[in-house]
Design a protein around this motif. Structure first.
Motif, PDB file in Angstrom:
ATOM      1  N   ARG A 468      77.977  64.257  23.434  1.00 26.59           N
ATOM      2  CA  ARG A 468      77.596  63.043  22.855  1.00 26.59           C
ATOM      3  C   ARG A 468      78.687  62.053  22.304  1.00 26.59           C
ATOM      4  O   ARG A 468      78.311  60.643  22.191  1.00 26.59           O
ATOM      5  CB  ARG A 468      76.382  62.986  21.802  1.00 26.59           C
ATOM      6  CG  ARG A 468      75.061  63.832  22.270  1.00 26.59           C
ATOM      7  CD  ARG A 468      74.149  63.668  21.236  1.00 26.59           C
ATOM      8  NE  ARG A 468      73.035  64.535  21.807  1.00 26.59           N
ATOM      9  CZ  ARG A 468      71.738  64.887  21.138  1.00 26.59           C
ATOM     10  NH1 ARG A 468      71.764  64.732  19.799  1.00 26.59           N
ATOM     11  NH2 ARG A 468      70.813  65.371  21.498  1.00 26.59           N
ATOM     12  N   LEU A 469      79.574  62.744  21.851  1.00 29.37           N
ATOM     13  CA  LEU A 469      80.601  62.056  21.260  1.00 29.37           C
ATOM     14  C   LEU A 469      82.076  62.230  21.886  1.00 29.37           C
ATOM     15  O   LEU A 469      82.132  63.069  22.634  1.00 29.37           O
ATOM     16  CB  LEU A 469      81.044  62.409  19.814  1.00 29.37           C
ATOM     17  CG  LEU A 469      79.684  62.089  18.772  1.00 29.37           C
ATOM     18  CD1 LEU A 469      80.220  62.651  17.295  1.00 29.37           C
ATOM     19  CD2 LEU A 469      79.504  60.456  18.667  1.00 29.37           C
ATOM     20  N   TRP A 482      83.344  57.379  19.808  1.00 31.05           N
ATOM     21  CA  TRP A 482      82.658  56.497  20.678  1.00 31.05           C
ATOM     22  C   TRP A 482      81.391  57.565  20.897  1.00 31.05           C
ATOM     23  O   TRP A 482      81.375  58.691  20.992  1.00 31.05           O
ATOM     24  CB  TRP A 482      83.313  56.532  22.153  1.00 31.05           C
ATOM     25  CG  TRP A 482      84.472  55.527  22.057  1.00 31.05           C
ATOM     26  CD1 TRP A 482      85.877  56.082  21.985  1.00 31.05           C
ATOM     27  CD2 TRP A 482      84.612  54.501  22.579  1.00 31.05           C
ATOM     28  NE1 TRP A 482      86.748  55.052  22.125  1.00 31.05           N
ATOM     29  CE2 TRP A 482      85.984  53.852  22.508  1.00 31.05           C
ATOM     30  CE3 TRP A 482      83.698  53.246  23.065  1.00 31.05           C
ATOM     31  CZ2 TRP A 482      86.438  52.620  22.725  1.00 31.05           C
ATOM     32  CZ3 TRP A 482      84.026  52.021  23.296  1.00 31.05           C
ATOM     33  CH2 TRP A 482      85.480  51.677  23.041  1.00 31.05           C
ATOM     34  N   ASP A 483      80.039  56.803  21.033  1.00 34.03           N
ATOM     35  CA  ASP A 483      79.053  57.399  21.553  1.00 34.03           C
ATOM     36  C   ASP A 483      78.960  57.263  23.004  1.00 34.03           C
ATOM     37  O   ASP A 483      78.646  56.096  23.596  1.00 34.03           O
ATOM     38  CB  ASP A 483      77.860  56.696  20.801  1.00 34.03           C
ATOM     39  CG  ASP A 483      76.220  57.408  21.266  1.00 34.03           C
ATOM     40  OD1 ASP A 483      76.415  58.083  22.031  1.00 34.03           O
ATOM     41  OD2 ASP A 483      75.231  56.952  20.568  1.00 34.03           O
ATOM     42  N   SER A 485      76.309  58.943  24.961  1.00 29.76           N
ATOM     43  CA  SER A 485      75.169  59.613  25.267  1.00 29.76           C
ATOM     44  C   SER A 485      74.776  58.796  26.467  1.00 29.76           C
ATOM     45  O   SER A 485      74.230  59.548  27.427  1.00 29.76           O
ATOM     46  CB  SER A 485      74.094  59.322  24.200  1.00 29.76           C
ATOM     47  OG  SER A 485      74.323  60.042  22.872  1.00 29.76           O
ATOM     48  N   PRO A 490      79.180  53.252  26.905  1.00 25.13           N
ATOM     49  CA  PRO A 490      79.773  53.654  25.728  1.00 25.13           C
ATOM     50  C   PRO A 490      79.654  52.888  24.613  1.00 25.13           C
ATOM     51  O   PRO A 490      79.763  51.576  24.825  1.00 25.13           O
ATOM     52  CB  PRO A 490      80.938  54.333  26.243  1.00 25.13           C
ATOM     53  CG  PRO A 490      80.872  54.111  27.754  1.00 25.13           C
ATOM     54  CD  PRO A 490      80.106  53.132  28.044  1.00 25.13           C
ATOM     55  N   LEU A 493      81.833  53.807  17.700  1.00 27.94           N
ATOM     56  CA  LEU A 493      81.060  53.985  16.527  1.00 27.94           C
ATOM     57  C   LEU A 493      81.999  53.531  15.292  1.00 27.94           C
ATOM     58  O   LEU A 493      81.609  52.915  14.378  1.00 27.94           O
ATOM     59  CB  LEU A 493      80.808  55.526  16.226  1.00 27.94           C
ATOM     60  CG  LEU A 493      79.751  55.707  17.350  1.00 27.94           C
ATOM     61  CD1 LEU A 493      79.289  57.428  17.585  1.00 27.94           C
ATOM     62  CD2 LEU A 493      78.406  54.912  17.412  1.00 27.94           C
ATOM     63  N   PRO A 532      79.070  59.801  12.545  1.00 27.62           N
ATOM     64  CA  PRO A 532      80.417  59.410  13.319  1.00 27.62           C
ATOM     65  C   PRO A 532      80.520  57.810  13.009  1.00 27.62           C
ATOM     66  O   PRO A 532      81.658  57.583  13.209  1.00 27.62           O
ATOM     67  CB  PRO A 532      79.786  59.712  14.464  1.00 27.62           C
ATOM     68  CG  PRO A 532      78.449  59.807  14.664  1.00 27.62           C
ATOM     69  CD  PRO A 532      78.083  60.489  13.271  1.00 27.62           C
ATOM     70  N   ARG A 533      79.497  57.168  12.210  1.00 25.12           N
ATOM     71  CA  ARG A 533      79.841  55.772  12.086  1.00 25.12           C
ATOM     72  C   ARG A 533      80.644  55.777  10.630  1.00 25.12           C
ATOM     73  O   ARG A 533      81.147  54.472  10.586  1.00 25.12           O
ATOM     74  CB  ARG A 533      78.402  54.934  12.050  1.00 25.12           C
ATOM     75  CG  ARG A 533      77.636  54.901  13.527  1.00 25.12           C
ATOM     76  CD  ARG A 533      76.508  54.259  13.150  1.00 25.12           C
ATOM     77  NE  ARG A 533      75.741  54.051  14.327  1.00 25.12           N
ATOM     78  CZ  ARG A 533      76.020  53.243  15.428  1.00 25.12           C
ATOM     79  NH1 ARG A 533      77.086  52.256  15.161  1.00 25.12           N
ATOM     80  NH2 ARG A 533      75.232  53.139  16.411  1.00 25.12           N
TER      81      ARG A 533
END
Length: 789
Positions: A468-469, A482-483, A485, A490, A493, A532-533
């Motif tokens: 996911r990251l 980055w996300d 998912s 993309p 974050l 992650p943000r």
């Protein structure tokens, strides 16, 4: 060294003989081209010279001089070793015997177009095609001195005159103006070469260099006296606008009568289509009265009963003894065919005052008459599907799919759209390995999502275990999270700004909650990325006496390995990531350690070093690492190492351009199982797919190469991924194995899909990449047409 053959704009050529034991040419006569000292002093020139010459070794050999070796000694002049071809140059032949006759001229045009098709297909531009670079060998015309002129593009070249390397009489307008040169310049030179061979005059007349360059740019070529069958094609080839010229492949296919041009310029298509085929494909050569070998060589021309070669009227007796099996040589048939060429040939033969032609048969005539045979060989190499299987057993769908895929690769460099259409068609016929490889090469780039967060080179990359990251690092001193998912959209974050110099790598912990980053600022930093943000710095790891180059977590997440410019790798206890502690220093390398990797079971560590070795370490007791083996097979910096998912193999990649695979069932005795060229120059990174069946290599040539490593022996190529505009520094597979993320010096990160469903979707979204019924029938005759989308 046996003597001096000549001197050109880039250096001096000598005749040599390979010493006993020299791999590839022991005992053979060779030509050795030694580069001029003033050029050899320019580092950019030497680097490009080696790269371009290495690429030249890929060029098919039947119409060119084979490149045997490239040598760049650190304390001497670089030189190139090529096959020695005994024969007059075209310049010498025309000077001594005058312009070529029509049949000879046509054969020369075909052979040189075939050579250019092969050269361009390898990704090279000749840049100096001229009569002295075409040798009339006993096996037909051969093009020499290709593949190294591009080295003169280096920005520090000594003068504009040197950068413009080439012969003024045969330069293209863009070359004369000092503008970027492409394969189209060789097509222009082909037109000038054919003009000279057919008329004995330079295409823009005589005169000093500045006058000829002015005429090249502003005047039309002088084509008076050129064979009418060739003149329309030469006119189009010598258009001032490079985009308005046909490709070398289009010239070749027209010259051998294989069909009309598909050039995007309608005027080019019109002119080439209107020109009568210059040379029809040769007929089958027989030995028992059914083919050209059974014709009567002593007859001056065809008899009224003759039809096309290889046929006879009903009831007509076979020649050569009333049906007796008559053995004739290929040379006999070629000579017979030439005497049948038409009134010009017959007139020369019948003229009692004409001088003897035997001397010319030994040189120019035999050399040029071999061209149709070479043309057939190139047709087989480039367009294997243009000819159907005839009366034999029809191939299976799998065989047909493989052949269509190989045809796609053969035309990819000259017609990427056709290659894409053939790739998709091959996959639809049968998804064999070759078809899937062609599909990836054609469409992976169009599936890519581009992450454009860096303002300088992207240097490192990793993907979290859950997929996911994505973390990317760069020469802008930043780390981007980055996300991914949704891989098509993309989302950035956060940006980590703690490092004060280039950030070279990032690594996720197995649980995905911790990120390690390493930098030229001599530190490694551990981050809490549970949100992650809003990443939180946990600890700064200091210990290396120099830049920190790489990091990796152990499979259980309790250890971190780092490598550095201080020639060491180090192990750290990160059970509590807020308080890391050093466990041990691995110090057997004699130059910097560029990369570290843990085996899947965590018992081994592999290290890659600029001392040209990779090493395996037993770290069962991480406080007392035990060296197991040193891998010394590479000839330049070992830049990257990777374990297979089952831990039984180790892959290494180096600046010698090779990737190697080792059986490490017994890690103290690694056994080489495969070594293969993965790039013309450098391998920057490599990684096994999650299932262990594919190896991806990141290369200096701006592409990712995919290799089938599911079996034993040398891996087969299973596609490439393009799209970047500069070197690819790092790569990472997504956990599902359906995509590969890459970081490049073009400042971007790309996530490219390679699963069949995504590639088919990308292909079917573009109508121009879908083959129609007409094109299917032209290239694929083994199976009925079927819609591809």
């Amino acid at each position: 060294m046996l003597g001096r053959l000549g001197e050109g704009g880039m250096g001096t050529v000598y005749l040599g003989r390979g010493r006993p034991g020299v791999t590839g040419y022991a005992g053979r006569l060779v030509a050795v081209k030694v580069i001029r000292p003033d050029l050899a002093r320019v580092p950019e020139f030497r680097a490009r010279f080696r790269r371009e010459a290495d690429i030249a070794r890929r060029v098919a050999r039947f119409c060119t001089a084979e490149v045997l070796d490239v040598v760049d000694p650190p304390d001497g002049l670089p030189y190139l070793v090529t096959e020695y071809i005994d024969g007059l140059t075209l310049a010498q032949s025309v000077s001594a015997e005058g312009p070529l006759r029509s049949a000879d001229l046509e054969r020369l045009a075909v052979s040189v177009a075939a050579a250019l098709t092969s050269i361009h297909g390898a990704g090279l531009v000749h840049r100096d095609l001229k009569p002295s670079n075409v040798l009339l060998s006993s096996l037909g015309p051969r093009v020499i001195d290709f593949g190294i002129a591009r080295a003169l593009d280096a920005q520090t070249m000594l003068s504009q005159e040197i950068q413009r390397i080439g012969t003024p009489a045969f330069m293209a307008p863009e070359q004369a103006n000092g503008e970027p040169v492409s394969a189209a310049a060789d097509v222009f030179a082909w037109g000038g070469l054919v003009t000279y061979a057919g008329t004995g005059s330079f295409p823009f007349g005589d005169g000093p260099t500045p006058v000829q360059l002015y005429r090249v740019v502003h005047r039309e070529p002088l084509l008076d006296g050129l064979d009418p069958a060739l003149r329309p094609i030469v006119e189009v080839a010598m258009r001032k606008d490079p985009a308005a010229r046909p490709t070398a492949q289009e010239l070749f296919l027209r010259l051998v009568g294989m069909g009309p041009s598909t050039h995007p310029d309608p005027d080019v298509t019109r002119v080439i289509r209107s020109a009568a085929p210059v040379l029809a494909p040769p007929q089958r050569i027989g030995v028992d009265g059914d083919g050209p070998a059974a014709t009567d060589r002593e007859t001056a021309g065809p008899t009224p009963g003759d039809q096309t070669p290889g046929t006879r009227t009903p009831g007509e007796p076979r020649r050569g003894g009333g049906g007796r099996r008559e053995q004739r040589t290929l040379a006999d048939w070629l000579e017979r065919k030439d005497s049948d060429a038409g009134p010009a040939g017959a007139g020369e033969q019948d003229d009692p005052a004409a001088p003897s032609r035997h001397g010319r048969w030994n040189r120019r005539r035999i050399a040029l008459l071999a061209a149709p045979i070479l043309a057939v060989l190139l047709i087989a190499a480039l367009m294997p599907l243009a000819l159907t299987t005839g009366g034999g057993q029809r191939p299976s769908r799998e065989e047909t799919a493989a052949r269509v895929a190989l045809a796609a690769e053969a035309v990819r460099n000259s017609d990427a759209d056709l290659a894409a259409r053939l790739s998709l068609a091959a996959y639809r016929i049968s998804p064999v390995r070759e078809a899937r490889a062609a599909l990836r090469t054609s469409f992976a780039a169009s599936t890519a999502s581009v992450l454009a967060g860096h303002t300088a080179s992207a240097l490192g990359i990793d993907i979290s275990p859950n997929g996911r990251l994505l973390a990317s690092t760069g020469a802008d001193n930043l780390v981007q999270l980055w996300d991914i998912s949704d891989r098509t959209h993309p989302v950035k974050l956060s940006t980590l700004t703690r490092h004060t110099s280039w950030v070279l790598d990032a690594a996720f912990s197995p649980d995905g909650w911790t990120l390690a980053t390493v930098s030229y600022d001599r530190s490694a930093i551990l981050w809490d990325i549970s949100d992650p943000r809003h990443p939180v710095e946990l600890a700064t790891v200091l210990g290396h006496n120099g830049w920190v180059l790489d990091a990796a977590f152990s499979p259980d997440g309790r250890m971190l390995a780092t490598s550095g410019y201080d020639n060491t790798a180090r192990l750290w206890d990160v059970t509590d990531p807020r308080h890391p502690s050093e466990l041990s220093v691995l110090d057997r390398h004699t130059s910097w350690v560029n990369e570290v990797a843990f085996s899947p079971d965590g018992h081994l560590l592999a290290t890659a070093s600029a001392d040209r070795t990779a090493r395996l370490w037993d770290i069962t007791d991480p406080r007392r690492p035990r060296p197991l083996a040193a891998i010394t097979a590479h000839t330049d910096y070992v830049w990257t190492v990777a374990f297979s998912p089952d831990g039984r193999r180790l892959a290494t990649g180096a600046y010698d351009g090779t990737a190697r695979i080792w059986d490490i069932t017994d890690p103290s005795r690694p056994a080489a199982t495969a070594s293969f060229p993965a790039d013309e120059k450098w391998v920057f990174d490599l990684a096994f797919s999650p299932d262990g069946k594919t190896l991806a290599t990141a290369s200096w040539d701006t592409t990712v190469h995919l290799w089938d490593v599911s079996g034993t022996g040398r891996p087969a190529s299973v596609g490439t991924i393009s799209g970047h505009g500069d070197w690819i520094q790092a790569l990472a597979w997504t956990p599902d194995g359906n995509a590969i993320a890459t970081a490049s010096d073009d400042y971007t990160v790309r996530i490219s899909r390679i699963d069949d469903a995504s590639l088919i979707a990308a292909a079917c979204a573009d109508p121009s990449k879908q083959i129609d019924d007409t094109e299917w029938q032209r290239h694929i005759a083994d199976v009925p047409y079927q819609p591809v989308c």
